[in-house]
Motif scaffolding. Structure first.
Motif, short mmCIF file in Angstrom:
data_model
loop_
_atom_site.label_atom_id
_atom_site.label_comp_id
_atom_site.label_asym_id
_atom_site.label_seq_id
_atom_site.Cartn_x
_atom_site.Cartn_y
_atom_site.Cartn_z
N ALA A 115 49.47 -2.49 -29.13
CA ALA A 115 48.32 -1.58 -29.09
C ALA A 115 48.34 -0.69 -30.33
O ALA A 115 49.40 -0.39 -30.88
N ASP A 116 47.15 -0.27 -30.77
CA ASP A 116 47.04 0.53 -31.99
C ASP A 116 45.99 1.63 -31.79
O ASP A 116 45.04 1.45 -31.04
N ALA A 117 46.19 2.76 -32.48
CA ALA A 117 45.25 3.88 -32.40
C ALA A 117 45.02 4.46 -33.78
O ALA A 117 45.94 4.53 -34.59
N SER A 118 43.77 4.87 -34.05
CA SER A 118 43.45 5.54 -35.31
C SER A 118 42.37 6.58 -35.04
O SER A 118 41.59 6.44 -34.10
N LEU A 119 42.33 7.62 -35.88
CA LEU A 119 41.36 8.69 -35.74
C LEU A 119 40.60 8.83 -37.05
O LEU A 119 41.21 8.99 -38.11
N ARG A 120 39.26 8.76 -36.96
CA ARG A 120 38.45 8.94 -38.16
C ARG A 120 37.14 9.63 -37.79
O ARG A 120 36.47 9.21 -36.85
N ASP A 121 36.83 10.70 -38.51
CA ASP A 121 35.59 11.45 -38.32
C ASP A 121 35.38 11.89 -36.86
O ASP A 121 34.27 11.82 -36.33
N VAL A 123 36.46 10.49 -34.16
CA VAL A 123 36.40 9.40 -33.18
C VAL A 123 37.75 8.69 -33.14
O VAL A 123 38.24 8.19 -34.16
N LEU A 124 38.35 8.68 -31.97
CA LEU A 124 39.61 7.96 -31.75
C LEU A 124 39.27 6.53 -31.41
O LEU A 124 38.46 6.27 -30.51
N GLU A 125 39.87 5.58 -32.14
CA GLU A 125 39.67 4.17 -31.83
C GLU A 125 40.98 3.59 -31.33
O GLU A 125 42.02 3.73 -31.98
N LEU A 126 40.93 2.98 -30.16
CA LEU A 126 42.08 2.31 -29.58
C LEU A 126 41.82 0.82 -29.58
O LEU A 126 40.77 0.36 -29.11
N LEU A 127 42.77 0.06 -30.10
CA LEU A 127 42.73 -1.39 -30.01
C LEU A 127 43.79 -1.77 -28.99
O LEU A 127 44.99 -1.56 -29.22
N LEU A 128 43.35 -2.25 -27.84
CA LEU A 128 44.24 -2.52 -26.73
C LEU A 128 44.24 -4.01 -26.40
O LEU A 128 43.41 -4.49 -25.61
N PRO A 129 45.19 -4.77 -27.01
CA PRO A 129 45.25 -6.21 -26.74
C PRO A 129 45.60 -6.48 -25.27
O PRO A 129 46.39 -5.76 -24.67
N LYS A 130 44.99 -7.52 -24.74
CA LYS A 130 45.28 -7.91 -23.37
C LYS A 130 46.64 -8.59 -23.33
O LYS A 130 46.99 -9.36 -24.22
N LYS A 131 47.38 -8.30 -22.30
CA LYS A 131 48.70 -8.92 -22.12
C LYS A 131 48.49 -10.36 -21.68
O LYS A 131 47.63 -10.65 -20.84
N GLU A 132 49.26 -11.25 -22.29
CA GLU A 132 49.19 -12.66 -21.90
C GLU A 132 49.55 -12.79 -20.43
O GLU A 132 50.49 -12.17 -19.96
#
Length: 142
Positions: A115-121, A123-132
């Protein structure tokens, strides 16, 4: 009489007249935009969830994300200070400090390791990959 005024919409007008001849008291909104809660957009594709959370004016150090299986929790420390001056004279100085949080549950477990998180302007963006999905394993008894 009160019921008639309430139905006709005259009650606020009558209240204003009693409070100072149509002058409403001055109020200041010292709350943050976040006081009402964190606004979210959640999108899904075959491999991951993408979450956008509006956190205007919040530093990334003050944001905490916790993932536990399908459950995701966001917490943010909100700090807002406002000072209104007229020349050198301070007319109003206000501060708001608080914490907002939002939790939600997804349909699939999240792979916390990727999983990854970033903040820009703001807005927090979370990239949450589904677990196999794991398939069951048959144990051989020895």
């Amino acid at each position: 009489m009160n019921e008639l005024m309430r139905r006709s919409g005259l009650e606020p007008l009558f209240d204003d007249m009693l409070k100072g001849f149509f002058i409403r008291p001055m109020t200041f909104d010292t709350r943050s935009d976040l006081a009402a809660g964190i606004k979210l957009d959640v999108k899904e594709d075959e491999k991951a969830y993408i979450v956008h959370a509006e956190l205007p004016g919040v530093n990334k150090e003050d944001i905490h994300v916790r993932i536990d299986g399908k459950h995701v929790s966001l917490t943010a420390e909100v700090k807002k200070e406002t000072e209104v001056k007229e020349g050198e004279k301070v007319l109003r100085s206000e501060r708001y400090f608080g914490q907002v949080s939002r939790s939600f549950e997804l349909a699939h477990d999240v792979d916390e390791a990727t999983a990854d998180a970033s903040l820009r302007d703001g807005v927090l963006e979370l990239l949450l990959p589904k677990k196999e999905k794991t398939t069951g394993r048959k144990l051989i008894i020895k």
